[in-house]
Scaffold this active site. Structure first.
Site, PDB file in Angstrom:
ATOM      1  N   HIS A 184      -3.159  -5.818   0.615  1.00  0.00           N
ATOM      2  CA  HIS A 184      -2.520  -6.035   1.909  1.00  0.00           C
ATOM      3  C   HIS A 184      -2.364  -7.528   2.220  1.00  0.00           C
ATOM      4  CE1 HIS A 184      -2.546  -1.908   3.709  1.00  0.00           C
ATOM      5  NE2 HIS A 184      -3.488  -1.727   2.801  1.00  0.00           N
ATOM      6  N   CYS A 189       0.829  -1.208   0.000  1.00  0.00           N
ATOM      7  CA  CYS A 189       0.000   0.000   0.000  1.00  0.00           C
ATOM      8  C   CYS A 189       0.869   1.265   0.000  1.00  0.00           C
ATOM      9  CB  CYS A 189      -0.969  -0.036   1.176  1.00  0.00           C
ATOM     10  SG  CYS A 189      -2.353   1.119   1.017  1.00  0.00           S
ATOM     11  N   GLU A 221      -0.330  -8.792   4.311  1.00  0.00           N
ATOM     12  CA  GLU A 221      -0.125  -8.929   5.756  1.00  0.00           C
ATOM     13  C   GLU A 221      -1.444  -8.967   6.524  1.00  0.00           C
ATOM     14  OE1 GLU A 221      -0.796  -4.566   5.320  1.00  0.00           O
ATOM     15  OE2 GLU A 221       0.058  -6.174   4.113  1.00  0.00           O
TER      16      GLU A 221
END
Length: 281
Positions: free
Chosen positions: A234, A104, A236
């Site tokens: 994302h 991001c 993660e």
């Protein structure tokens, strides 16, 4: 066994460092979150790590141009103990064969600093602008991997299902001949590592499958070495199965699709850790 050390800078609005840290921990690395001021003061040296990861959040207010503000900080802020710019320190890190990742804001930062797609380190070749929808997009998207890409982070992955949460994720190139040449070079060198896709696995051609209107539905880029990689989604945020948006339904006995053992995003971090083990230790 030597520890694989990951540096995750934080500060100026970045707020996904804990998620990134958890992802690297699950992948077998030893992550350390450090405020950018500790790096600039010389208290922490980037060179002591194997992987440098810049996460997402609301860097510099997450406003138009915030990624550029962060890129300028890299280019002009100097490390107090050496007098070297942070950008030059990062390039030294990269030239030693180490890995640089970003999610991001990290994608915005590396792109606007010229590290991605990395055709020319001295110039910004692409940018990320406001979503074509004109609004903040917070949704889950399907992604497909370019198997011809040199990206080491996406090796062995064919598709993923990940969340996006951004207001400025539209990857664009300039409309002049120079911009067209950059896009041609990106495609020729297979630097498009990830693309937005529909549920059937074909490249997305419209909204909302392409959530921001990126050219060529680009969701992630790598540099020619394959060691610098960043993406707007994302990974993660999806390393545990329980963060899947439908996890309670998938867990049901009535569901034909079973709950996965781990989130799709974890493989990206596993690949990075594997590379360090095999190539750097």
């Amino acid at each position: 066994m030597a520890k694989i050390k990951v540096l995750i800078p934080t500060g100026f609005g970045e707020n996904c460092s804990l998620e990134a840290s958890e992802a690297y921990r699950l992948a077998g690395a030893e992550p350390q979150i450090a405020h950018i001021t500790d790096i600039l003061s010389g208290k922490i040296s980037i060179q002591d790590f194997h992987i440098l990861n810049w996460g997402g959040g609301f860097l510099d207010g997450d406003d138009l141009g915030s990624g550029k503000a962060g890129a300028n900080r890299l280019k002009y802020a100097k490390i107090a103990t050496t007098g070297v710019t942070l950008f030059d320190e990062i390039m030294k890190f990269h030239n030693s064969g180490k890995l640089i990742g970003g999610q991001c804001n990290g994608f915005q930062l590396w792109a606007k600093a010229g590290l991605l797609p990395g055709i020319s380190r001295n110039d910004q070749q692409v940018t990320l602008s406001r979503n074509q929808s004109g609004k903040f997009e917070n949704r889950w998207v399907h992604l497909i991997v370019n198997k011809k890409s040199p990206c080491i982070w996406t090796k062995g992955i064919s598709k993923m299902f990940l969340p996006v949460r951004h207001g400025e994720g539209k990857l664009v190139v300039s409309e002049d001949e120079q911009g067209k040449d950059v896009l041609k070079e990106i495609k020729k060198m297979n630097l498009i590592a990830l693309q937005y896709a529909n549920e059937k696995g074909s490249v997305a051609t419209s909204y909302p499958e392409n959530p921001n209107g990126s050219v060529e539905s680009i969701a992630g880029l790598c540099d020619p070495t394959g060691r610098i990689f960043a993406l707007m989604p994302h990974p993660e945020a999806y390393v545990h199965p329980y963060t899947h948006p439908y996890w309670t339904r998938l867990k049901s006995r009535c569901s034909k699709q079973k709950l996965p053992k781990e989130g799709d995003g974890l493989m990206i971090f596993r690949n990075a850790v594997k590379y360090v083990k095999e190539e750097l230790l």
